[in-house]
Design an enzyme around this catalytic site. Sequence first.
Site, PDB file in Angstrom:
ATOM      1  N   SER A 227     -29.889   4.023 -16.058  1.00 48.76           N
ATOM      2  CA  SER A 227     -30.569   3.583 -14.856  1.00 48.76           C
ATOM      3  C   SER A 227     -30.383   4.615 -13.747  1.00 48.76           C
ATOM      4  O   SER A 227     -29.514   5.487 -13.810  1.00 48.76           O
ATOM      5  CB  SER A 227     -30.016   2.229 -14.407  1.00 48.76           C
ATOM      6  OG  SER A 227     -28.632   2.330 -14.107  1.00 48.76           O
ATOM      7  N   GLN A 228     -31.214   4.468 -12.700  1.00 49.97           N
ATOM      8  CA  GLN A 228     -31.137   5.400 -11.577  1.00 49.97           C
ATOM      9  C   GLN A 228     -29.835   5.217 -10.811  1.00 49.97           C
ATOM     10  O   GLN A 228     -29.247   6.188 -10.327  1.00 49.97           O
ATOM     11  CB  GLN A 228     -32.327   5.192 -10.645  1.00 49.97           C
ATOM     12  CG  GLN A 228     -32.396   6.176  -9.503  1.00 49.97           C
ATOM     13  CD  GLN A 228     -32.565   7.603  -9.970  1.00 49.97           C
ATOM     14  OE1 GLN A 228     -33.323   7.867 -10.899  1.00 49.97           O
ATOM     15  NE2 GLN A 228     -31.862   8.529  -9.354  1.00 49.97           N
ATOM     16  N   SER A 229     -29.342   3.971 -10.700  1.00 52.55           N
ATOM     17  CA  SER A 229     -28.081   3.736 -10.006  1.00 52.55           C
ATOM     18  C   SER A 229     -26.912   4.392 -10.734  1.00 52.55           C
ATOM     19  O   SER A 229     -26.016   4.954 -10.100  1.00 52.55           O
ATOM     20  CB  SER A 229     -27.836   2.234  -9.870  1.00 52.55           C
ATOM     21  OG  SER A 229     -27.801   1.615 -11.148  1.00 52.55           O
TER      22      SER A 229
ATOM     23  N   ARG B   5     -37.651   4.469  -8.683  1.00 49.38           N
ATOM     24  CA  ARG B   5     -36.780   3.759  -9.628  1.00 49.38           C
ATOM     25  C   ARG B   5     -35.757   2.898  -8.883  1.00 49.38           C
ATOM     26  O   ARG B   5     -35.423   1.792  -9.334  1.00 49.38           O
ATOM     27  CB  ARG B   5     -36.086   4.773 -10.543  1.00 49.38           C
ATOM     28  CG  ARG B   5     -37.018   5.402 -11.568  1.00 49.38           C
ATOM     29  CD  ARG B   5     -36.250   6.225 -12.581  1.00 49.38           C
ATOM     30  NE  ARG B   5     -35.710   7.443 -12.003  1.00 49.38           N
ATOM     31  CZ  ARG B   5     -36.368   8.599 -11.956  1.00 49.38           C
ATOM     32  NH1 ARG B   5     -37.601   8.677 -12.423  1.00 49.38           N
ATOM     33  NH2 ARG B   5     -35.814   9.679 -11.437  1.00 49.38           N
TER      34      ARG B   5
ATOM     35  N   GLU C  20     -35.404  -1.149  -9.300  1.00 51.06           N
ATOM     36  CA  GLU C  20     -34.166  -1.838  -9.685  1.00 51.06           C
ATOM     37  C   GLU C  20     -33.921  -3.047  -8.790  1.00 51.06           C
ATOM     38  O   GLU C  20     -33.561  -4.126  -9.274  1.00 51.06           O
ATOM     39  CB  GLU C  20     -32.989  -0.857  -9.598  1.00 51.06           C
ATOM     40  CG  GLU C  20     -32.905   0.127 -10.754  1.00 51.06           C
ATOM     41  CD  GLU C  20     -31.653   0.958 -10.691  1.00 51.06           C
ATOM     42  OE1 GLU C  20     -30.808   0.702  -9.807  1.00 51.06           O
ATOM     43  OE2 GLU C  20     -31.499   1.874 -11.524  1.00 51.06           O
TER      44      GLU C  20
END
Length: 623
Positions: free
Chosen positions: A281-283, A300, A304
Amino acid sequence: MTDLKPRVIKNNDLYVFQLPEDILNSLQLMVFDSSVAEVEPDKPSNFVETKRESPKEEQGVLGRCGTCEIESKPDGKEHYKTDFHRFNLKRKLNDFEPISLSEFEKLVENDDVESLSGSDSNSDSEDDIYDEDKDKLSSILEDQLANMTVSNEGENSNEDQRASHLNTRSPQIFFKSQLLQKDEVLAAYKALFSRSSIEVALETIQKWNHSISEKPNEEVPYSALFMVGGGHFAGAIVSHKRLNIKGSMTKNNETLQERSVQFLEHKTFHRYTTRRKQGGSQSAMDNSKGKANSAGSSLRRYNEIALRMDIQQLLNQWQPYLKKCQNIFIRAKSTSDRKIFIDSNTCLDKNDQRIRSFPFTTKRPTGHELKKAWCQLTYLHVNNKPKAEVKKEVVTEKSNEAKAPPQMSAPEVSDPNEIHTRELISLLKKSRAPALISYLRKNNLDVNFALKPADEYLQTPTMLHYASQQGLRNMVLILLSNLKCDPTMKNGAGKTSWDLTKKTDVKQAFQMARYNLGEQFTNWASSGVGEPLSREDVESINDQEKKRLDSEQAHLIEQELSAAKEKQRLDKEARRGPGKILMPQISSLQRNTNSLNDDQRMRLMREQRARAAEARMKLNANR
């Protein structure tokens, strides 16, 4: 139970909530010891349930002490103040089974103790009596535990070695059936049961089947399924009662079992949260490598947050179902995804015992995958009978030492120069400049120390040669500028340290060292080092080189784009075809004159002019 002959059992008959009567009656819970060897149960599997459902207990005629496992009168609160109960409570804390009242009385008589409670003595205070009773009970318990330890030596007396149907060391529990072959068993996933119902697994399965068959008009139990990962989400409220599907035709690659799954509610959606072919994920990417500032990363991050809000909004919409469902199965790819369901904005609590995970791997969250996972979870599986583990014999320490492979030890080095070489090479590889300088000073070693053995370091006889060949730019700069190594020394092939490297940054380190040390330091011409460069010159050269590479890369990209556009245009024209040439529209007179020669065309034109003149004359005469 009557003897049943083995028969072929269809997969559709193994739904754990709707088992056929013959299969349900033939199930026998298998019990295993610590080595996964099957043993016969000491008590029937419905022993606990029979005790719990005793009609006398329901009417309040009898009470029951769970510690002493005896019946007591309704006013039996005095039982919990007796020495007998206190003694069994101590045994329970030491993982031993309780004893009966007669055994306790014999034990007290053998120890010559008339009254442990102190009720017959009025001379002592209550605190003194309590301390004395505590010491007496503890001493009796210690003696008995010591005797039991000696008598049970070599036997399986620990709790983890007691026989249980949970000693399978697998995510499943097993059942025997006379309808199966000799080496076959039926397996059910442990995740399908709660902590209390798994202790009486067979009775729980019987209860599930009776609740659906005996009360068809009432509300049927249901469970919740949720899957999330990679921006994909799938959720459903599934009924424990199957749909009545007739025939054996499949639809959309679904099996008959998957088609019979009854969804009361279901929802799937997707958000772009992971970069394609990159994963994660981007996080997670922001936490590991820092926050990116591209348009894609911002999109992104937004998705999320939107995905979290969509899931939590759906959970709140399904709150009436989630309050009454028996099980809640969650498949989350990461802990952050799992926190979506147990956040403060949802109706789920992280301590809810109904929340469980799927005991097997699943694919991308889709509606079909939910059906597939539910079928795998709720259908009994025909497996081979578990095999007992073979215990390894305990061997003596001498045999272990004899069989133990000899430890590979480094060859002993007698030459101290070889020891120094190993330490210096290790510090060079790790680029530990302060430690290297300290080691040289501590051992009074020359900066041009010759590495040993000479045949092993024939190409790199000095530290400067070695650092140059290995591309250690920082160490080359420190060896020259700080330690002032000799750059004119040559190896066995007649090459200096400058000649051993082909990397530009290492050569720039040599040139910066020449600039720092000055031209009077050594004969730089014999060392082969290029012209001196300051740090600012090196940075300027590197910037220019970077700009040149960037411009070349941009030019190449532009060429590729123009070539791609041209190819796209040619492909478009090829797909369009040659087409037809449209001729300009001409009159019939022009088409006729095209077939005449020049003289005929001139004669025709004269006639046309004459007729036009006659027409004008008639027009003027009429006026």
